[in-house]
Every structure is written in structure tokens, then in C-alpha cells.
Design an enzyme around this catalytic site. Sequence first.
Site, PDB file in Angstrom:
ATOM      1  NE  ARG A 275      53.577  99.394  60.644  1.00  0.00           N
ATOM      2  CZ  ARG A 275      52.275  99.446  60.495  1.00  0.00           C
ATOM      3  NH1 ARG A 275      51.471  98.976  61.447  1.00  0.00           N
ATOM      4  NH2 ARG A 275      51.741  99.964  59.392  1.00  0.00           N
TER       5      ARG A 275
ATOM      6  CD  GLU B  98      53.645  91.125  62.904  1.00  0.00           C
ATOM      7  OE1 GLU B  98      53.270  91.763  63.902  1.00  0.00           O
ATOM      8  OE2 GLU B  98      53.319  91.453  61.735  1.00  0.00           O
TER       9      GLU B  98
ATOM     10  CG  HIS C 113      49.713  92.321  62.379  1.00  0.00           C
ATOM     11  ND1 HIS C 113      50.975  92.660  61.986  1.00  0.00           N
ATOM     12  CD2 HIS C 113      48.917  93.393  62.032  1.00  0.00           C
ATOM     13  CE1 HIS C 113      50.968  93.861  61.430  1.00  0.00           C
ATOM     14  NE2 HIS C 113      49.729  94.328  61.462  1.00  0.00           N
TER      15      HIS C 113
END
Length: 318
Positions: free
Chosen positions: A237, A266, A285
Site C-alpha cells: 500500500r 493514485e 498499480h
Amino acid sequence: MKIVVLDGYTLNPGDLSWDALRQLGEVTVYDRTSPQQVWERSADAEILFTNKVVLDAATVGNLPKLRYIGVLATGYNVVDLEAARKAGVVVTNIPAYSTDSVAQMAFSHILNIVQRVDVYAHEIRDGKWSGQADFCYWNSPLHELKGKKLGVVGFGNTGKATARIAVAFGMEVCAYTSKPAAQLPEGVGKCRSLDELFRECDIVSLHCPLTGDTEGMIDSERLKMMKPTAILINTGRGGLVNERDLAEALADGTIAAAGVDVLASEPPSPDNPLLKQKNCFITPHIAWATYEARVRLMELAIGNLTAFLEGNPVNVVS
């Protein structure tokens, strides 16, 4: 039965099918849903699926037809679970669907850094090899992984899978985990403390959840414990890392490099300090997003809903 998928694009940008879900009810799939659109799109739904769209207490408490929320991810912090419990709404998640994909990405970053794959690919396109007198070209040290020490922070599914790959490379593996040393697999030792792991390991890979205790745990003080040749990998994370502190550590040589697939915000702001560091390798990601992992996610999501409809819910987090 009305089923609404609020943000289906990341799971299925067009290469998968929603047909199996449509066999369970009337399905409406939205690629994306803004906060302002959530209530309108959810108002008549009995079943909601969300990946990153937030379903807060006000929303959950004002959807009288809602019976079930399926989170299309492992993390379920986007749903107010207390509000769901009060409303009698079952919430499920998708555990362990991307374990191998995430471990693969962790090692993709590790291999890219120690072999400088990205750097040399760009330099060769710029003609650096073409002008050399020798048949080969390198301008910085390259390293074997065998014999290096990998520290794994968090030893759940992805931590275990990453450690398994490291053992296959001949690395020494040290895990920071609440699990007893006797329960760790062969080739994996237990670090007595997080500080010990950061001081001793050549590579540190983060696989722990983001909680109040772990948020910002990788800060300037912890980075200073690392070897100047050390590498930090984060496929966990983004919030685990103080990004400004990491950027400074990379810029001043406190550590050698970082490979990250997750950031605190993000998509990142253009002024995120990590974007300017040449020794920070960032992927957007996507560790979870292999085709195979998304197929599993889709199958598990539909399996969760089917089990709920049959009166035997599984993977319940509410």
C-alpha cells in the site's frame, strides 16, 4: 433482481465477460462512477459491486433495497462496514486472487533494479551500445541475487509467495511477522524486530496491510537504518511509505533504489517527489492486474454472490 457494478472498467476493460453475472439478475455496468453519481446509480439496486467507489454510511443507510455489496478487491475500506451491519447488508471481498501476480511484480522490480533492465533498454535506444568498442556495454555494477538477504515485511499470501521466489534464487530470507518461527517455511527465518530487518537486509519488500500502526512506517529514520546499497520494494500500500522521505533518501544516496507499484495518492500528483527520482522505478498499480488474476477475480466475485443468494455467504467482511 437489480445488480449494479459501479466501476467495472479496471476489472474488465473489455477482455472479460459479464455474461455469468447477467445470469443472476438484471445487470448494469458502469465503467466509472463519480461521488456525485453514486446514490442515483445505486438507488434501486439490491446488489452493488464496487472496486474503489466509496460507499459511506450516508449512502449505505439510504439504500433501502440494498442487500449485498461485493467489493471487487481484497481491501474493503471503501465500504462503511458498521453502516452495512446496521442496514443488514452483507459485504464480501475477494481474498488471494492476485497472490502470484503481486509476487511476480515484486520480483520484476527487483530484477529490473539489480540488472538495470529499464536503464539499459533506454540507453541502447539512444545509441549508447552502437558506439562502443567492445561487444558488450555497461556503465554501472550488476549484481546476482544469490546470497543476498531479502526482508519480507508481512507474511500473508503475497509475502509467502515472494519469499518462495527469493528462496528459489538462492537468497537468504528474513520475515517480519507475528507468526512463530516454527510456522515459517523452509529457507525463511524470522527477524526479531523491524529495525533489525531494515539494518541487515539488502532488499526490503513490503507486503503488510495499511493500518493506523503501519501508515508512514517507512520514514527517514527507518530509511537511514538501511545499507546505502539497499533496495526498497513496495507492492503493498502506498501509505506505508512517507514519499517525501523516500525521495530524499534516494536523492542523497541513503539507499540505492526503490521499486513501487503503489503510491499514497493514485493517480499521483505531478509534483509527487518520487516521480523525479531516476533511481525510483514506478509502475501504475498493476501488480494485481494480470489477465489471469482478473479472470480469478471475476469468477470469485460471481461465486461470492451465488453463495449469498443460496443462503451460504462466503468471504464475508461485514
